[in-house]
Design a protein around this motif. Structure first.
Motif, PDB file in Angstrom:
ATOM      1  N   SER A  57       0.864  -1.181   0.000  1.00 23.11           N
ATOM      2  CA  SER A  57       0.000   0.000   0.000  1.00 23.11           C
ATOM      3  C   SER A  57       0.902   1.233   0.000  1.00 23.11           C
ATOM      4  O   SER A  57       1.461   1.604   1.042  1.00 23.11           O
ATOM      5  CB  SER A  57      -0.926   0.009   1.216  1.00 23.11           C
ATOM      6  OG  SER A  57      -1.655   1.229   1.277  1.00 23.11           O
ATOM      7  N   LYS A  58       1.055   1.855  -1.161  1.00 22.03           N
ATOM      8  CA  LYS A  58       1.907   3.039  -1.256  1.00 22.03           C
ATOM      9  C   LYS A  58       1.375   4.197  -0.412  1.00 22.03           C
ATOM     10  O   LYS A  58       2.154   4.877   0.272  1.00 22.03           O
ATOM     11  CB  LYS A  58       2.055   3.450  -2.724  1.00 22.03           C
ATOM     12  CG  LYS A  58       2.740   2.398  -3.588  1.00 22.03           C
ATOM     13  CD  LYS A  58       2.820   2.834  -5.043  1.00 22.03           C
ATOM     14  CE  LYS A  58       3.470   1.762  -5.901  1.00 22.03           C
ATOM     15  NZ  LYS A  58       3.541   2.145  -7.337  1.00 22.03           N
ATOM     16  N   PRO A  59       0.052   4.469  -0.434  1.00 23.63           N
ATOM     17  CA  PRO A  59      -0.458   5.561   0.412  1.00 23.63           C
ATOM     18  C   PRO A  59      -0.180   5.345   1.896  1.00 23.63           C
ATOM     19  O   PRO A  59       0.038   6.305   2.634  1.00 23.63           O
ATOM     20  CB  PRO A  59      -1.962   5.557   0.116  1.00 23.63           C
ATOM     21  CG  PRO A  59      -2.086   4.946  -1.236  1.00 23.63           C
ATOM     22  CD  PRO A  59      -1.014   3.911  -1.302  1.00 23.63           C
ATOM     23  N   TYR A  60      -0.171   4.079   2.333  1.00 20.78           N
ATOM     24  CA  TYR A  60       0.084   3.801   3.747  1.00 20.78           C
ATOM     25  C   TYR A  60       1.505   4.206   4.125  1.00 20.78           C
ATOM     26  O   TYR A  60       1.725   4.867   5.152  1.00 20.78           O
ATOM     27  CB  TYR A  60      -0.146   2.322   4.032  1.00 20.78           C
ATOM     28  CG  TYR A  60       0.210   1.910   5.446  1.00 20.78           C
ATOM     29  CD1 TYR A  60      -0.585   2.302   6.515  1.00 20.78           C
ATOM     30  CD2 TYR A  60       1.341   1.139   5.708  1.00 20.78           C
ATOM     31  CE1 TYR A  60      -0.259   1.932   7.823  1.00 20.78           C
ATOM     32  CE2 TYR A  60       1.671   0.766   7.005  1.00 20.78           C
ATOM     33  CZ  TYR A  60       0.868   1.166   8.057  1.00 20.78           C
ATOM     34  OH  TYR A  60       1.204   0.807   9.340  1.00 20.78           O
ATOM     35  N   VAL A  61       2.490   3.816   3.313  1.00 20.63           N
ATOM     36  CA  VAL A  61       3.884   4.153   3.610  1.00 20.63           C
ATOM     37  C   VAL A  61       4.073   5.667   3.633  1.00 20.63           C
ATOM     38  O   VAL A  61       4.659   6.226   4.568  1.00 20.63           O
ATOM     39  CB  VAL A  61       4.840   3.530   2.571  1.00 20.63           C
ATOM     40  CG1 VAL A  61       6.279   3.900   2.892  1.00 20.63           C
ATOM     41  CG2 VAL A  61       4.682   2.034   2.522  1.00 20.63           C
ATOM     42  N   LEU A  62       3.585   6.342   2.596  1.00 19.67           N
ATOM     43  CA  LEU A  62       3.759   7.789   2.506  1.00 19.67           C
ATOM     44  C   LEU A  62       2.972   8.504   3.600  1.00 19.67           C
ATOM     45  O   LEU A  62       3.427   9.530   4.132  1.00 19.67           O
ATOM     46  CB  LEU A  62       3.318   8.277   1.118  1.00 19.67           C
ATOM     47  CG  LEU A  62       4.104   7.688  -0.063  1.00 19.67           C
ATOM     48  CD1 LEU A  62       3.535   8.200  -1.380  1.00 19.67           C
ATOM     49  CD2 LEU A  62       5.593   8.030   0.043  1.00 19.67           C
ATOM     50  N   GLY A  63       1.800   7.972   3.955  1.00 23.20           N
ATOM     51  CA  GLY A  63       1.006   8.580   5.011  1.00 23.20           C
ATOM     52  C   GLY A  63       1.672   8.451   6.370  1.00 23.20           C
ATOM     53  O   GLY A  63       1.713   9.422   7.149  1.00 23.20           O
TER      54      GLY A  63
END
Length: 262
Positions: free
Chosen positions: A233-239
């Motif tokens: 989950s890219k949004p999870y890492v960046l978030g």
């Protein structure tokens, strides 16, 4: 134009401070031993070598793909680059404590300087290993260059954010460093270095999903395989990275005097 001069002067001074701290960090890192850079090369090679020995002795199946070395290399760098940069950067405030007595030097400057040095070192190491593997296998290792660039950016962003949060909290909370040390091994084992997370049972995947280091590993691997099924989950890492960095900046600004005097 006149109004811009104070800002440009302040930025120039800040850049000079960070440059001086980068040099100081480099001297501290390698000045006492010429083998410092060699050890950074040996460490990922040792991880890969141990895995390959166990894999060969057990005659185990490769978790994914047709080359155990590529699978392990992608996993090692996905995790070790992230944790290695963060581990050194989060100690920046403590190791540069005497420099904080100078008015121009702020805790955040020491973090940025150490991060720039460590990121440069690990990018060089990664390039050497990836180039060497491509030469050995006689094929392209990075099959999705844009995805690889995104993965590197995400790893660097998360590593800096994680380190900034740990450094500020560690300066304020006793024994926090001990807690981080205790978490290092579980984080590594749950990051998918030795296995493919998507092949794990759903209940175990639900646990793995919360580990941002696992997402860094999976993001790195997606750039080295054409059809890799990633638990990512890219949004999870960046978030998570953004939340950690925001918290670190707020804590650093609020408790700067306490951090400097800690």
């Amino acid at each position: 134009m006149l109004a811009d001069r104070p800002l440009s002067y302040a930025l120039g001074e800040n850049a000079r401070v960070i440059s001086a701290l980068v040099v100081r960090s480099a001297v501290t890192r390698f000045g006492e031993s010429r083998l410092g850079f060699v050890w950074i090369l040996i460490e990922p090679a040792a991880y890969i070598g141990i895995f390959l020995l166990i894999h060969t002795a057990a005659k185990a199946q490769i978790p994914f793909g047709d080359n155990a070395l590529l699978f392990m290399l992608a996993g090692v760098f996905g995790f070790r680059m992230t944790r290695g940069i963060a581990r050194k950067t989060e100690k920046a405030i403590a190791t540069n404590q005497p420099m904080l007595t100078y008015p121009l030097v702020r805790p955040l400057d020491t973090l940025i300087a150490t991060f720039l040095l460590e990121a440069t070192i690990w990018l060089i190491i990664c390039a050497l290993f990836m180039t060497g593997l491509a030469f050995t296998l006689d094929r392209d290792i990075i099959v999705y260059p844009a995805e690889f660039a995104e993965a590197i950016f995400a790893i660097l962003y998360f590593a800096f954010s994680f380190a900034a949060f740990n450094a500020t909290v560690g300066s304020l909370v006793p024994r926090y460093d001990t807690f981080l040390s205790m978490m290092s091994m579980p984080l590594m084992l749950l990051s998918g270095i030795f296995f493919m997370p998507a092949q794990m049972p759903p209940s175990f995947q639900a646990v793995l999903w919360w580990n941002p280091f696992m997402h860094c590993v999976e993001w790195f691997r997606t750039s080295t395989y054409l059809d890799y099924n990633a638990l990512l989950s890219k949004p999870y890492v960046l978030g998570i990275a953004t939340a950690l960095l925001t918290s670190a900046l707020v804590l650093e600004r609020t408790f700067r005097r306490k951090i400097i005097g800690s």
